[in-house]
Design a protein around this motif. Structure first.
Motif, PDB file in Angstrom:
ATOM      1  N   LYS A 177       0.839  -1.204   0.000  1.00  0.00           N
ATOM      2  CA  LYS A 177       0.000   0.000   0.000  1.00  0.00           C
ATOM      3  C   LYS A 177       0.869   1.248   0.000  1.00  0.00           C
ATOM      4  CE  LYS A 177      -3.709   2.301   2.574  1.00  0.00           C
ATOM      5  NZ  LYS A 177      -4.590   2.215   3.769  1.00  0.00           N
ATOM      6  N   ALA A 178       1.965   1.191   0.772  1.00  0.00           N
ATOM      7  CA  ALA A 178       2.893   2.324   0.799  1.00  0.00           C
ATOM      8  C   ALA A 178       3.533   2.534  -0.565  1.00  0.00           C
ATOM      9  CB  ALA A 178       3.963   2.098   1.862  1.00  0.00           C
ATOM     10  N   LEU A 235       2.171   1.811  -3.464  1.00  0.00           N
ATOM     11  CA  LEU A 235       1.153   2.364  -4.350  1.00  0.00           C
ATOM     12  C   LEU A 235       1.000   3.863  -4.149  1.00  0.00           C
ATOM     13  CD1 LEU A 235      -1.565  -0.447  -4.136  1.00  0.00           C
ATOM     14  CD2 LEU A 235       0.058  -0.015  -5.993  1.00  0.00           C
ATOM     15  N   SER A 236       1.321   4.338  -2.951  1.00  0.00           N
ATOM     16  CA  SER A 236       1.263   5.777  -2.686  1.00  0.00           C
ATOM     17  C   SER A 236       2.603   6.448  -2.957  1.00  0.00           C
ATOM     18  CB  SER A 236       0.840   6.037  -1.241  1.00  0.00           C
ATOM     19  OG  SER A 236       1.821   5.552  -0.337  1.00  0.00           O
ATOM     20  N   SER A 241       5.725   5.730  -1.552  1.00  0.00           N
ATOM     21  CA  SER A 241       6.609   6.007  -0.399  1.00  0.00           C
ATOM     22  C   SER A 241       7.098   4.726   0.254  1.00  0.00           C
ATOM     23  CB  SER A 241       5.851   6.845   0.629  1.00  0.00           C
ATOM     24  OG  SER A 241       4.689   6.157   1.071  1.00  0.00           O
TER      25      SER A 241
END
Length: 463
Positions: free
Chosen positions: A384-385, A387-388, A390
């Motif tokens: 998820k990180a 995908l953002s 970072s």
């Protein structure tokens, strides 16, 4: 108070200033005062030392977990309305068999009109030309395909934010056949002429449908594009909605001068427009090569796999179960040694590629992702990180080392601390790799299969 005064001598000071007499006496007095002030504070040379744990309070350790259980899964659906190019066609691959891709597409007038008399007086339609722009071709581009175009009997749900999935039940929503034509996928544009009777509906301008694209969509339903299915090879075409158009040529009886002209409709689906275009996908894994591909009977079964397949287009996925007992052993080890906390420095899941050949690497997914629930688009914490934008997640294919590696440090920390109880992870293509044909076979539950490497620090409570 001054606590760190650099020592100096009167001799050196005199040499620098060439002072004597009362000046020397004055300087001597000042120096005495300085040293007197400095001496009023007692210096603790060990100040701050208690803040840094010594070896008895902190210990670095590492662990490699190989008792990971792998299964073969398959996706139920993926989001496809965010693909740059919806896919149209049919293809058979060794890994996962038959994949049929069709397209649901809205359209709207190229120019929003300011008046209802769009067509002029007594308009007559002369012809209807459809141009489908082919941006990419996957597979056998020399094989002719039959493209069929259908009316749809139901509008898409509003709003634009509605999720369009590959599992959209389009068979329940298609109406009559508009037109069929043969084409060669290698063409940059597929051109055909639709029946004039189909286009007569657009002469009805009531309801201000040419003033607003939403009103237009409510009145005129989407078009559905599909092709003939194949039993071997085949091709998938990436269609560019931005460059795909429908032209309606007509003439009227305007006075004093009649018009002979056309109106164009666009399938463009970029953010500033409200058309939607997405891919509907159907898989038949029975067409997979029995020696080189997936065994359909093991998909979503409880049979442990020494290797498993991950394919794009909402196809096959892997399921990896981290042994809870292995995580508990790390916690028990720390507790037995008197440590109360565990901080994960880094943790990596490594997936070796099971089949090593140039064609295999060329077809392999460029990147893999990790999900708790792929069908519901629930990524793991670390992915998820990424995908953002970072994260150090990685997940890219390393051809030299013949493996994929993912940073799962956050998730392992959550398992150790008890913040998560999700020990099952799905291995999938990344969202960027899912929109074109690809696939890879990974080593699973075997000696040289998937492994979890953890480096962590055990910390003793300072009470």
């Amino acid at each position: 108070m001054w606590t760190n005064i650099t020592p100096f001598t009167m001799k050196s000071y005199q040499a620098k200033t060439n002072l004597s007499g009362r000046g020397v006496t004055a300087v001597t007095g000042i120096a005495a005062l300085i040293f007197s002030l400095a001496s009023c504070t007692k210096v603790d040379n060990e100040l701050g030392g208690g803040m840094i744990p010594d070896d008895a309070r902190m210990l670095l350790a590492s662990e490699t977990i190989t008792d990971l259980t792998c299964y073969q899964g398959a996706a139920d659906s993926v989001i496809t309305d965010n693909w740059t190019y919806p896919l149209l066609g049919s293809m058979v691959s060794q890994m996962d068999g038959l994949t049929d891709c069709s397209v649901v597409a809205q359209y709207s007038p190229w120019y929003i009109q300011s008046q209802d008399s769009v067509w002029g007086d007594n308009p007559v339609i002369d012809s209807v030309k459809l141009e489908l722009a082919v941006a990419t071709v996957h597979g056998d581009s020399t094989s002719a395909v039959t493209v069929s175009i259908y009316d749809m009997i139901e509008n898409l749900p509003y709003t634009k934010d509605s999720v369009r999935l590959s599992s959209y039940p389009v068979q329940d929503k298609i109406g009559s056949l508009i037109h069929s034509f043969d084409a060669v996928p290698s063409s940059t544009t597929l051109t055909t002429y639709l029946p004039v009777d189909y286009a007569k509906r657009f002469l009805d301008t009531t309801g201000s449908v040419y003033h607003n694209d939403t009103l237009f969509h409510q009145k005129f339903k989407p078009i559905y594009f599909t092709t003939n299915s194949v039993t071997a090879k085949g091709t998938l075409m990436g269609i560019s909605p931005t460059n795909s158009l429908m032209y309606i040529y007509y003439h009227n009886q305007n006075k004093p001068k009649p018009d002979t002209t056309y109106i164009s409709f666009t399938f463009r689906n970029s953010s500033e427009w409200y058309n939607d275009a997405f891919t509907v996908i159907r898989h038949n894994y029975d067409y997979a090569d029995p020696l080189m591909g997936v065994n359909p009977t093991v998909i979503d079964s409880e049979e442990v796999q020494e290797s498993f397949f991950v394919t794009s287009l909402g196809g096959l996925t892997g399921k990896v179960v981290i042994d809870k007992a292995a995580i508990d052993r790390i916690k028990d080890k720390a507790k037995a040694m008197g440590y109360s906390q565990i901080s994960v420095n880094n943790a990596y899941l490594t997936f070796p590629v099971a089949r090593h050949s140039t064609p295999s690497f060329d077809y392999a997914c460029s990147e893999l992702g990790l999900y708790f629930d792929y069908n519901k688009a629930v990524p793991t914490s670390d992915y998820k990180a990424k995908l953002s934008g970072s994260s150090t997640f990685d997940g890219s294919l390393n051809r030299a080392l013949e493996r994929y590696r993912m940073d799962v440090s956050t998730h392992i920390q959550e398992l150790i601390s008890g913040k998560s109880d999700k020990y099952t992870i799905e291995v999938t293509p990344t969202s960027s790799a899912d929109a074109s044909p690809s696939g890879v076979q990974l080593a699973g539950t075997t000696t040289d299969g998937v492994k979890l490497s953890i480096v962590y620090t055990m910390i003793m409570s300072q009470e």
